[in-house]
Every structure is written in C-alpha cells, then in structure tokens.
Motif scaffolding. Structure first.
Motif: not given
Length: 266
Positions: A135-164
């Motif tokens: 995670l990049h600390k300044n480009r996402m937020t954790i929404a609510g105290n849920f299980v699993p944690e729900k992480r949301v990318a800030m506007p203008g940023f996206h999520i990329v998949k790794l294979t390892g």
C-alpha cells in the motif's frame, strides 16, 4: 528510482510464527512489529531477530484500526502489511524489489495471490485468495473497521496485481473455537455482519437458508475441497459455519433494531 518499502506486522501471541515471518522480509530495512499484548514470548522472539524490527506496544483497536496504526508507524510511503502468520515468498520479494516509483506513480496498491495452509497442509479451496497488502500510505484509505479491511484507492489512482504469492501459514491444528461460537469467531462474525449491514444487505429467509448451503457447495465442490478428502470436507464445514454465524448475527441486529420501534405489549 526503486520503491522504498517498509514492512509492518501486527501480532499477539504469535511466538510460533513471528520468526519465520521476519525471516521472509529480511530484505527490508524498515520493519515495524505492533504487538497488542503478547504473553507467550512473541516480543522477545521479535526483539532477538537479526532484522532488528522496531517493536511497538498498542492495545487492540480492531482489525482495520490496528492495521492502520501499524502502517502509520512506518518510515516509507510504500508499506507491505502482514499478519504474523504470513510470509513474503521469494517470488513476491523479488517483484517488490523490482518495482519502480516512476512507472507506478498512479498506483495506490498492489494485490497478490495468497496461498493458505493449516498445520502445514495446503488448503486448496481457499487458495488463491487475493490480498491487497502493498500500500501507498498517501494514496488509499481504510474504510470502516471491517473484516477483511476495506481499502479504497483515492481518485486518480488504481490497483495493480502482482503474481508472487503471499504465504499464510497457520501452524496449529483445528480447534473447538473454529466450529463453535468462540470469542475470536464471534468477533469475526460481528465485524462481518457490520460490513454486510453497511452494504445494505439483510438477513432474510433466503440468505439464512441458502447462503450457507451455497457456501458449502462452492468450497467443497466448485473449488475442489472434495479432492482433499476429510480435510477438504472439514474446511468446507468451517467456512459454512462462518457464513451461518455472520448472517445469524446480522439477523439479531435487525431484530434488535425492529424491537426498539415496536410498541410494548399492553
């Protein structure tokens, strides 16, 4: 320029696995261990590890809040967030080390497949489950105290998949609390029910009857649990019980809410 990455690990009474977890991230120069009150020697094992992690005591805040606290203690903007019973595989470590900040300037998070094990046995029907843990600390937020944690990318940023893969190694065998309303399972059910309620879902008759049945079919048949014999059957049972619990808790919350609006009996 390569991405400078920190690692944060949240733990409580994880002496059996903390050393292996730290071994897997020895490539990192900034490791933070947040302990919520271990009494089994976890603190001493972490303190003696050659990676010399920074160890911080923090009372349990809840899953998402505890993780967020750990992330904020890290020195770098990029953080690999782990549980103590997880390991960064060599393949994943190699991919993380090769990341370039310039070419990933619009990335908020990286997800990776997680391979799950119980008592050193691979859990086929649970794997892989993708986890967003880099995670990049300044480009996402954790929404609510849920299980699993729900992480949301800030506007203008996206999520990329790794294979390892990320490796999840639970060393203990099955316990009674895995199959009944033990304290930890109850906490999970409460938070999962809260998450469902936040999404507007209801514990109607269809969900109470068919969700558990469909869960069993999914994990035992569709995801190949039957290929692991009795072990796969027990895993499917365990997963089904978890679904039954969370919808039962959600139903209880709905009934309590309705009761507060009912007129008292005359």
């Amino acid at each position: 320029m390569g991405c400078q990455v920190s690692v944060c690990i949240i733990c409580c009474n994880e002496k059996q696995v903390i050393t292996t977890c730290l071994d897997s991230v020895a490539w990192c120069s900034d490791i933070v261990v947040v302990d919520s009150g271990s009494t089994d020697g976890t603190f001493e094992a972490a303190a003696a590890h050659p990676t010399t992690p920074r160890i911080i005591h923090q009372q349990w805040l809840g899953y998402a809040a505890q993780r967020d606290f750990a992330i904020q203690q890290c020195l770098n903007d990029w953080v690999l967030a782990l549980d103590a019973d997880e390991e960064c595989s060599p393949q994943l470590a190699k991919q993380i080390s090769a990341l370039n900040e310039t070419s990933n300037s619009d990335v908020a998070m990286f997800s990776m497949p997680r391979r799950n094990y119980i008592a050193r046995r691979y859990v086929r029907c649970w794997s892989p489950d993708y986890q967003t843990r880099l995670l990049h600390k300044n480009r996402m937020t954790i929404a609510g105290n849920f299980v699993p944690e729900k992480r949301v990318a800030m506007p203008g940023f996206h999520i990329v998949k790794l294979t390892g893969p990320l490796l999840h190694n639970r060393l203990t065998a099955f316990q009674p609390s895995d199959f009944n309303d033990g304290p930890r399972m109850q906490e999970h059910a409460e938070l999962l029910a809260q998450s469902l309620a936040g999404k507007g879902q209801k514990a109607n008759l269809l969900n109470l009857i068919f969700r558990p049945a469909l869960t069993f079919l999914k994990y035992y048949i569709l995801r190949g649990g039957f290929l692991q014999g009795r072990f796969g059957l027990v895993i499917a049972y365990k997963t089904t019980i978890g679904v039954m619990l969370k919808y039962s808790v959600l139903y209880g919350k709905q009934e309590f809410e309705h009761a507060t609006h009912r007129k008292p009996p005359e």
